[in-house]
Design a protein around this motif. Structure first.
Motif, mmCIF file in Angstrom:
data_model
loop_
_atom_site.group_PDB
_atom_site.id
_atom_site.type_symbol
_atom_site.label_atom_id
_atom_site.label_comp_id
_atom_site.label_asym_id
_atom_site.label_seq_id
_atom_site.Cartn_x
_atom_site.Cartn_y
_atom_site.Cartn_z
ATOM 1 N N THR A 2 0.831 -1.211 0.000
ATOM 2 C CA THR A 2 0.000 0.000 0.000
ATOM 3 C C THR A 2 0.868 1.265 0.000
ATOM 4 O OG1 THR A 2 -0.181 -0.156 2.392
ATOM 5 C CG2 THR A 2 -1.996 -1.075 1.121
ATOM 6 N N GLY A 3 2.126 1.160 0.482
ATOM 7 C CA GLY A 3 3.060 2.288 0.437
ATOM 8 C C GLY A 3 3.353 2.703 -1.007
ATOM 9 N N ILE A 4 3.443 1.732 -1.879
ATOM 10 C CA ILE A 4 3.691 2.028 -3.300
ATOM 11 C C ILE A 4 2.496 2.778 -3.889
ATOM 12 C CG2 ILE A 4 4.033 0.997 -5.592
ATOM 13 C CD1 ILE A 4 5.696 -1.163 -4.372
ATOM 14 N N VAL A 5 1.285 2.367 -3.509
ATOM 15 C CA VAL A 5 0.084 3.047 -4.011
ATOM 16 C C VAL A 5 0.058 4.495 -3.508
ATOM 17 C CG1 VAL A 5 -2.435 3.023 -4.106
ATOM 18 C CG2 VAL A 5 -1.184 0.864 -4.091
ATOM 19 N N ALA A 21 6.232 -4.595 -9.005
ATOM 20 C CA ALA A 21 5.613 -5.165 -7.808
ATOM 21 C C ALA A 21 4.105 -4.891 -7.801
ATOM 22 C CB ALA A 21 6.272 -4.586 -6.558
ATOM 23 N N LEU A 22 3.729 -3.669 -8.149
ATOM 24 C CA LEU A 22 2.315 -3.293 -8.100
ATOM 25 C C LEU A 22 1.497 -4.021 -9.180
ATOM 26 C CD1 LEU A 22 0.148 -1.551 -6.805
ATOM 27 C CD2 LEU A 22 0.869 0.362 -8.261
ATOM 28 N N ILE A 23 2.056 -4.113 -10.381
ATOM 29 C CA ILE A 23 1.334 -4.807 -11.457
ATOM 30 C C ILE A 23 1.171 -6.285 -11.120
ATOM 31 C CG2 ILE A 23 1.472 -5.504 -13.913
ATOM 32 C CD1 ILE A 23 2.932 -2.778 -14.399
ATOM 33 N N GLY A 24 2.183 -6.828 -10.438
ATOM 34 C CA GLY A 24 2.179 -8.270 -10.184
ATOM 35 C C GLY A 24 1.423 -8.711 -8.937
ATOM 36 N N THR A 25 0.991 -7.777 -8.093
ATOM 37 C CA THR A 25 0.402 -8.191 -6.815
ATOM 38 C C THR A 25 -1.053 -8.644 -6.970
ATOM 39 O OG1 THR A 25 -0.045 -7.563 -4.530
ATOM 40 C CG2 THR A 25 -0.438 -5.883 -6.186
ATOM 41 N N ASP A 26 -1.456 -9.602 -6.107
ATOM 42 C CA ASP A 26 -2.884 -9.942 -6.114
ATOM 43 C C ASP A 26 -3.505 -9.605 -4.753
ATOM 44 O OD1 ASP A 26 -1.741 -11.876 -4.571
ATOM 45 O OD2 ASP A 26 -2.411 -13.578 -5.796
ATOM 46 N N ASP A 27 -2.807 -8.722 -4.024
ATOM 47 C CA ASP A 27 -3.271 -8.322 -2.700
ATOM 48 C C ASP A 27 -4.555 -7.484 -2.813
ATOM 49 O OD1 ASP A 27 -3.152 -7.811 0.110
ATOM 50 O OD2 ASP A 27 -2.380 -5.809 -0.378
ATOM 51 N N GLU A 29 -6.166 -5.726 -0.498
ATOM 52 C CA GLU A 29 -6.108 -4.432 0.191
ATOM 53 C C GLU A 29 -5.480 -3.380 -0.727
ATOM 54 O OE1 GLU A 29 -4.044 -2.563 4.152
ATOM 55 O OE2 GLU A 29 -4.023 -4.746 3.936
ATOM 56 N N THR A 30 -4.444 -3.786 -1.452
ATOM 57 C CA THR A 30 -3.781 -2.897 -2.406
ATOM 58 C C THR A 30 -4.751 -2.513 -3.520
ATOM 59 O OG1 THR A 30 -1.693 -3.998 -1.938
ATOM 60 C CG2 THR A 30 -1.792 -2.687 -3.962
ATOM 61 N N ALA A 31 -5.477 -3.506 -4.024
ATOM 62 C CA ALA A 31 -6.434 -3.243 -5.110
ATOM 63 C C ALA A 31 -7.484 -2.243 -4.656
ATOM 64 C CB ALA A 31 -7.086 -4.554 -5.562
ATOM 65 N N GLU A 32 -7.960 -2.385 -3.421
ATOM 66 C CA GLU A 32 -9.005 -1.495 -2.922
ATOM 67 C C GLU A 32 -8.482 -0.060 -2.741
ATOM 68 O OE1 GLU A 32 -12.105 -1.450 -2.836
ATOM 69 O OE2 GLU A 32 -12.374 0.335 -1.574
ATOM 70 N N LEU A 33 -7.266 0.067 -2.249
ATOM 71 C CA LEU A 33 -6.682 1.403 -2.073
ATOM 72 C C LEU A 33 -6.460 2.074 -3.436
ATOM 73 C CD1 LEU A 33 -5.607 3.368 0.134
ATOM 74 C CD2 LEU A 33 -3.316 2.471 -0.365
ATOM 75 N N LEU A 34 -5.973 1.300 -4.379
ATOM 76 C CA LEU A 34 -5.742 1.819 -5.724
ATOM 77 C C LEU A 34 -7.063 2.310 -6.322
ATOM 78 C CD1 LEU A 34 -3.589 2.142 -7.953
ATOM 79 C CD2 LEU A 34 -4.082 -0.202 -8.669
ATOM 80 N N ARG A 35 -8.107 1.525 -6.154
ATOM 81 C CA ARG A 35 -9.415 1.893 -6.674
ATOM 82 C C ARG A 35 -9.900 3.202 -6.032
ATOM 83 N NH1 ARG A 35 -14.027 2.717 -5.930
ATOM 84 N NH2 ARG A 35 -14.040 2.232 -3.726
ATOM 85 N N ARG A 36 -9.733 3.304 -4.721
ATOM 86 C CA ARG A 36 -10.210 4.489 -4.003
ATOM 87 C C ARG A 36 -9.469 5.745 -4.467
ATOM 88 N NH1 ARG A 36 -9.475 6.148 1.093
ATOM 89 N NH2 ARG A 36 -8.202 4.375 1.768
ATOM 90 N N TYR A 37 -8.147 5.646 -4.566
ATOM 91 C CA TYR A 37 -7.352 6.795 -5.014
ATOM 92 C C TYR A 37 -7.633 7.129 -6.485
ATOM 93 C CZ TYR A 37 -4.432 7.231 -0.816
ATOM 94 O OH TYR A 37 -3.966 7.459 0.455
ATOM 95 N N ALA A 38 -7.836 6.112 -7.299
ATOM 96 C CA ALA A 38 -8.128 6.362 -8.731
ATOM 97 C C ALA A 38 -9.441 7.117 -8.849
ATOM 98 C CB ALA A 38 -8.183 5.040 -9.503
ATOM 99 N N ASP A 39 -10.426 6.711 -8.062
ATOM 100 C CA ASP A 39 -11.737 7.372 -8.109
ATOM 101 C C ASP A 39 -11.627 8.811 -7.612
ATOM 102 O OD1 ASP A 39 -14.540 7.324 -8.665
ATOM 103 O OD2 ASP A 39 -14.898 7.267 -6.498
ATOM 104 N N GLU A 40 -10.855 8.991 -6.541
ATOM 105 C CA GLU A 40 -10.652 10.336 -5.990
ATOM 106 C C GLU A 40 -9.986 11.247 -7.031
ATOM 107 O OE1 GLU A 40 -8.100 11.277 -2.342
ATOM 108 O OE2 GLU A 40 -9.587 9.824 -1.600
ATOM 109 N N THR A 41 -8.986 10.716 -7.691
ATOM 110 C CA THR A 41 -8.224 11.497 -8.679
ATOM 111 C C THR A 41 -9.100 11.857 -9.869
ATOM 112 O OG1 THR A 41 -6.217 10.375 -7.985
ATOM 113 C CG2 THR A 41 -6.150 11.468 -10.124
ATOM 114 N N ARG A 42 -9.853 10.888 -10.355
ATOM 115 C CA ARG A 42 -10.760 11.169 -11.459
ATOM 116 C C ARG A 42 -11.792 12.232 -11.065
ATOM 117 N NH1 ARG A 42 -14.976 8.517 -13.754
ATOM 118 N NH2 ARG A 42 -16.900 9.562 -13.434
#
Ligand code: 5AD
Ligand code: FES
Length: 345
Positions: A2-5, A21-27, A29-42
């Motif tokens: 999540t630090g990378i996100v 590392a980020l492209i390859g992860t299936d974590d 929690e990471t996916a959810e944080l990425l989604r939240r930040y992507a939505d915020e940014t958009r």
């Protein structure tokens, strides 16, 4: 992870190692944080707006032979068609009434569509609908052709680069086509003042994480106004019929990464994403996407524009994609924008 996100969200970039590392992860929690930040940014860039593009598939003839594509010239079973000037204009008339303010003319590389023909159609559309944008997605053409089409009024051009790695590009297009020419076309289009869209398939045969990183780096160099990505989906009449398709998870992860790397880019939730999962486009919208491209082609040709298997929105019931998409967009918590939807500066 999540630090990378966090870093991507704060700085808009990552090192190759972090991207890997980020492209390859299936974590999850990471996916959810990425989604939240992507939505915020958009939402910071475009609010809750979703831009609609009416897609008119003008020809299923193609002189190329991309190994993944159902309308490749070697597919002797493909049912080919091309739309007439009248067909195209009637799609626009119908689309304008439905509220579309961008028309995308997409097709295979078909020499029937000369510059004279296309310039005539483009200027007629621009004359009838001066508040609309015209987007072309007709493959590689000469600089002179791009120049003439632009002069006739075309505003935007979609040309996915498909693969920025030389090695992968050649595996997907072993004959005739070259990455060099593809890139040259994209830079020419920018120079001519088009708003440009590039992009690639997710999970194409032979594609690995390094190839995807090369795609992201190329996009950083090109700085396109639009980025189209969707999962690879095998087509039964191509050499890749037996290959695996791209996954929903990886496509969403890349959409989230793209939104954070390109906060202002126009990012479609593609038909291919909607094809591999019933709520694929809604999930895309929630992961940074802000464009949807409903099919405006005449219902009688929709099944023939057959790039991959099981493509959605091709049946009789699809005559009215507009209402269906409106419900989907609103149920995901977004709203349809009524303007052309140019890229913000
Ligand atoms: N699966 C997913 N996308 C495909 N495209 C072509 N064939 C396929 C397929 N089998 C994409 C290409 C092209 C765009 C119009 O459709 O990336 O640029
Ligand atoms: Fe085409 Fe729903 S978007 S039927």
């Amino acid at each position: 992870m999540t630090g990378i996100v966090e870093k991507l969200y704060n700085t808009g970039d990552l090192s190759d190692g972090e991207l890997k590392a980020l492209i390859g992860t299936d974590d999850t929690e990471t996916a959810e944080l990425l989604r939240r930040y992507a939505d915020e940014t958009r939402q910071k860039s475009y609010g809750k707006k979703v831009f609609l593009r009416g897609l008119i598939e003008i020809s299923s003839f193609c002189k190329n032979d991309c190994l993944y594509c159902g309308i490749r010239r070697s597919n002797k079973d493909a049912d080919r068609y091309r739309l007439s000037r009248e067909d195209i204009l009637s799609c626009c008339e119908n689309g304008y009434g439905l509220g579309f303010r961008t028309f995308v003319m997409q097709g295979g590389e078909d020499s029937f569509f000369t510059d004279d023909f296309l310039c005539g159609v483009i200027s007629e559309i621009k004359e009838k609908y001066p508040d609309c944008a015209v987007t072309l997605s007709l493959g590689e053409r000469s600089y002179e052709s791009f120049r003439r089409l632009r002069e006739a009024g075309a505003d935007r051009y979609l040309l996915r680069h498909e693969a920025a790695s030389e090695e992968l590009y050649r595996k997907l297009h072993p004959v005739e086509m070259s990455l060099e020419n593809r890139k040259e076309c994209l830079f020419s289009l920018k120079e001519l003042g088009y708003q440009v869209g590039a992009g690639f398939m997710v999970g194409a045969p032979f594609q690995n994480t390094e190839h995807i990183i090369a795609d992201l780096r190329f996009l950083q160099e090109l700085q396109p106004q639009m980025i189209g990505i969707g999962p690879f989906i095998p087509h039964h009449n191509t050499p890749f019929a037996g290959e695996n398709g791209g996954t929903l998870e990886l496509t969403l992860r890349l959409l989230g990464i793209l939104r954070l790397m390109f906060p202002k880019v126009l990012l479609p939730a593609t038909t291919a994403l909607g094809t591999i999962a019933p709520n694929g486009r809604e999930l895309g919208l929630k992961t940074g996407c802000n464009v949807v491209m409903p099919n405006l082609s005449p219902v009688k040709v929709r099944k023939k524009y057959d790039l991959y298997d099981n493509k959605i929105c091709t049946g009789e019931e699809a005559a009215e994609c507009r209402g269906c998409l409106q419900r989907r967009i609103e149920s995901a918590g977004y709203e349809i924008a009524s303007e052309r939807g140019d890229c913000i500066k």
